[in-house]
Design a protein around this motif. Structure first.
Motif, PDB file in Angstrom:
ATOM      1  N   GLU A 162       0.874  -1.180   0.000  1.00  0.00           N
ATOM      2  CA  GLU A 162       0.000   0.000   0.000  1.00  0.00           C
ATOM      3  C   GLU A 162       0.907   1.225   0.000  1.00  0.00           C
ATOM      4  N   GLU A 205      -3.602   7.476  -0.562  1.00  0.00           N
ATOM      5  CA  GLU A 205      -3.028   6.133  -0.633  1.00  0.00           C
ATOM      6  C   GLU A 205      -3.514   5.401  -1.871  1.00  0.00           C
ATOM      7  N   HIS A 253      -7.693   6.193  -1.630  1.00  0.00           N
ATOM      8  CA  HIS A 253      -8.456   7.004  -0.677  1.00  0.00           C
ATOM      9  C   HIS A 253      -7.592   8.103  -0.092  1.00  0.00           C
TER      10      HIS A 253
END
Ligand code: ADP
Ligand code: MG
Length: 698
Positions: free
Chosen positions: A193, A271, A262
């Motif tokens: 991520e 992210e 988001h």
């Protein structure tokens, strides 16, 4: 715009393209190489090269490049045209198997940490056929590993591939003991991520610190920061949304599985998470993602900041490295299974990770050590510099029962005995997920959260893969050939839990009490900075393990030690020089100009109004003059400290001086500058403020 499935992977020489453009024999050879690591002969390479070139040219490519990942942490490419002169004075487009398999870029300017001095100046790139070739900027990019003449790794990919191989070897030994002889390959699956900030390009241009160092070196706290928590998962602003749309398109064309996006906690922070894939491909894709993020930002008048701590006082950015183990038969080895035997196997792999993280805490800490990430780890917003593991209450309770031969209360089978009992089904609990743990088990994978946002994920995974391979090796050595497999297995798992439970911590990792408990009672390591941890790379236990698994040679480890610390020093010195320059040529003149105007105002007022005390102006002038004096002194101090570093030969000593002298002096210079900012009229301030940057994109 056509539908996503139509253009997804359109710039990738993937399986579908190979099937369509290669003869059946060649295709099957290629498949064998990709799936099983089989060697490729030159005939096949020639055929693949031909097809690759034809496909690339048909898709607009004019050049090719071996695309590699030197120790700089970013990617490198040197483009060569396909053109070759033909007798009629025109050109034809050519590309051979030899050019596909191996390249020889001039390697002399890449950091090698002394490796090339000991060996040879030349460097070679070697095709990694397991990561698909792709087209970027009209250039066919061939993912490669980068090595010296004697095979010494000059990059991050070679040790990554070796670590995957080590892990595969040991995991297969274990699976064989559980009767899983059908499995041919085990590979780590990784989903990183990626956090990042977006700022307005026009503002970015006005800040030397952002341009040269990627982070702000000055800046008073804005009236509003992240205290309202109104940005996390908030509505995405139109400019950012337009950026994300184009970013996804570009990534999808490159076959990158960008999936989730988001807003993050800090203002201007976002992210992007892809769907997980095989470790080396995930690494290539993450490098590409970071590059494309920056390119697309430029087209939107934005700049994408990947630095771990672009702004003081608001959250920094990390990269959560989600990691699990997948078999070629489609099984996730970190998923608890349905039958007693699968449970035992799951617990063994789980224990291998627990043991690995405890035994090699230092290597994991080191794998994420950079000057940038030092600002983030332990900063009460990111995981602490102490490595620990979160397993969740249920799993921790089960391990506790196994350790003490006690019954597990939520099932009535009495004691949990491996290979006999079925474990209770774990709920994949997403609600009470511990966000403060550096290394968390999240249902069927581990999430290593210490990786910095700008870092390659290669290093973290190299260490993780190899440390787990080492645990599995120790287990396999013990288990192979024993008569009472179940009893030995049970005892081994119990022993692992007993010996390594100190690394398991389910509480709040941001709590100071935890750091005390971890270091004083549990004996866990707390290496706060890069110079604190890096020397331990060369500790005997680490060298023995990493060389024993065939992932690094001793010389390669020495080179990583050198390069990492050199990089640390250079980064901080550039920051210090930038601060000196900004303070001297921008901040001081601005404050002086405002001081002068304030003094002039006071004088004018005195003339106009007889007896005017001009208290406010006089006080301000006094305060600003005091600050200017302080700033001037601190500039000189910092400058002198940087000069004093020249001539230091030992990188260990230099990095310690950078940590102990330069960084504190930078903080001392920042303080009066930030205070002056709060007193100086906005129109005098020479560059955009925190408020401008953090809330400037709409
Ligand atoms: P969260 O922010 O809640 O952790 P995200 O959806 O943002 O969740 O990210 C989760 C990441 O973990 C994604 O990249 C996802 O593909 C990855 N992931 C999911 N399952 C696995 C797995 N078995 N192995 C490795 N990575 C995984
Ligand atoms: Mg997420």
């Amino acid at each position: 715009m056509s539908a996503v499935p139509e253009y997804f992977g359109s710039l990738v020489f993937d399986d579908r393209v190979m099937k369509a453009n290669l003869s059946t024999d060649v295709y099957l050879s290629m498949k064998k190489t990709i799936d099983e690591g089989a060697k490729l002969n030159i005939g096949v390479a020639n055929a693949v090269a031909q097809a690759m070139k034809d496909w690339a040219v048909a898709n607009g490519a004019t050049h090719f490049t071996h695309w590699f990942q030197p120790l700089t942490g970013i990617t490198a490419e040197k483009h060569d045209g396909f053109i070759s002169p033909s007798p009629d004075g025109r050109v034809i487009m050519e590309f051979s198997g030899k050019e596909l398999i191996q390249g020889e870029p001039d390697a002399s300017s890449f950091p090698s940490g002394g490796l090339r001095a000991t060996f040879e100046a030349r460097g070679y790139t070697a095709w990694d056929p397991t990561s698909y070739a792709f087209i970027k900027d009209r250039t066919l990019c061939i993912p490669t590993a980068f090595c010296g003449y004697n095979g010494e790794a000059l990059d991050k990919k070679t040790p990554l591939l070796r670590s995957m191989e080590a892990l595969n070897r040991q995991a297969l030994r274990i699976l064989k003991l559980f009767g899983k002889t059908d499995v041919k390959r085990v590979a780590p699956s990784v989903g990183p991520e990626q956090e990042y900030f977006l700022v307005d390009a026009k503002m970015w241009e006005q800040r030397q610190d952002l341009r040269f160092t990627g982070r702000t070196l000055f800046g008073a706290k804005p009236s509003k920061g992240q205290e309202m928590d109104d940005h996390y998962f908030g509505t995405i602003k139109p400019r950012v949304a337009a950026y994300m749309i184009e970013l996804n398109d570009e990534l999808w064309k490159l076959g990158i599985l960008a999936k989730t996006q988001h807003n993050e906690v800090a203002p201007a922070q976002h992210e992007l998470a892809p769907i997980f894939t095989t470790n080396n491909i995930a690494t290539d894709h993450n490098q590409l993602t970071m590059e494309i993020m920056q390119k697309v930002a430029a087209r939107h008048g934005l700049v994408c900041l990947l630095h771990e701590k672009p702004f003081a006082g608001v959250n920094g950015s990390g990269k959560h490295n989600n990691w699990s183990l997948s078999t070629d038969t489609g099984v996730n080895l970190l998923s608890p299974g349905e039958t007693p035997y699968e449970n035992a196997q799951f617990l063994l792999f789980l224990c291998a990770v627990i043991k690995a993280v405890d035994d090699y805490q230092d290597l994991l800490r080191m794998s994420v050590a950079t000057a940038g990430n030092d600002h983030r780890l332990g900063a009460n917003e990111a995981p602490p510099a102490v490595v620990s593991m979160f397993l969740g209450d249920e799993l921790a309770a089960i391990l506790g029962c196994i350790e003490h031969d006690a019954p597990y209360t939520s099932i009535d089978t009495g004691k949990v005995r491996l290979g006999v009992d079925v474990l209770p089904k774990f709920r994949r609990d997403t609600t009470d997920r511990n966000r403060t743990s550096p290394f968390a088990f999240t249902g069927n994978k581990f999430e290593f959260r210490m990786v910095g946002s700008s870092d390659s994920i290669a290093c973290a995974n190299i260490m993780l893969n190899t440390a787990v391979a080492e645990s599995l090796k120790i287990y396999a050595d013990r288990l192979e050939g024993v008569e009472d497999f179940e009893t030995v297995l049970h005892e081994m798992i119990r022993k692992t839990i007993k010996d390594h439970k100190r690394i398991i911590f389910n509480g709040n990792g941001y709590d100071d009490a935890w750091i005390q408990e971890a270091t004083e009672n549990r004996g866990l390591l707390n290496y706060r900075t890069t110079p604190d941890c890096l020397p331990h790379l060369l500790d005997e236990k680490n060298v023995a393990m990493l060389t024993g698994q065939g992932v690094f040679t001793k010389a390669e480890l020495v080179s990583r030690y050198e390069v990492t610390l050199e990089n640390y020093c250079k980064t901080v010195i550039i920051e210090a020089n930038t601060m000196v320059d900004m303070a001297r040529t921008e901040i001081l003149p601005a404050v002086q100009a405002y001081t002068l105007d304030t003094a002039k105002t006071a004088a004018a007022k005195k003339e106009l109004i007889s007896g005017c005390p001009c208290g406010h102006e006089t006080e301000l002038v006094k305060k600003l003059s005091a600050l200017t004096d302080q700033i001037a002194v601190q500039i000189d101090e910092l400058e002198k400290a940087v000069l004093a570093l020249t001539g230091m030969e030992n990188i260990g000593e230099e990095s310690a001086a950078v940590r102990d002298i330069i960084l504190p002096k930078m903080a001392e210079l920042r303080l009066p500058c930030d205070e002056a900012e709060t007193l100086t009229a906005k129109k005098y301030w020479p560059f955009p403020t925190y408020g401008d940057l953090l809330f400037g994109v709409r």
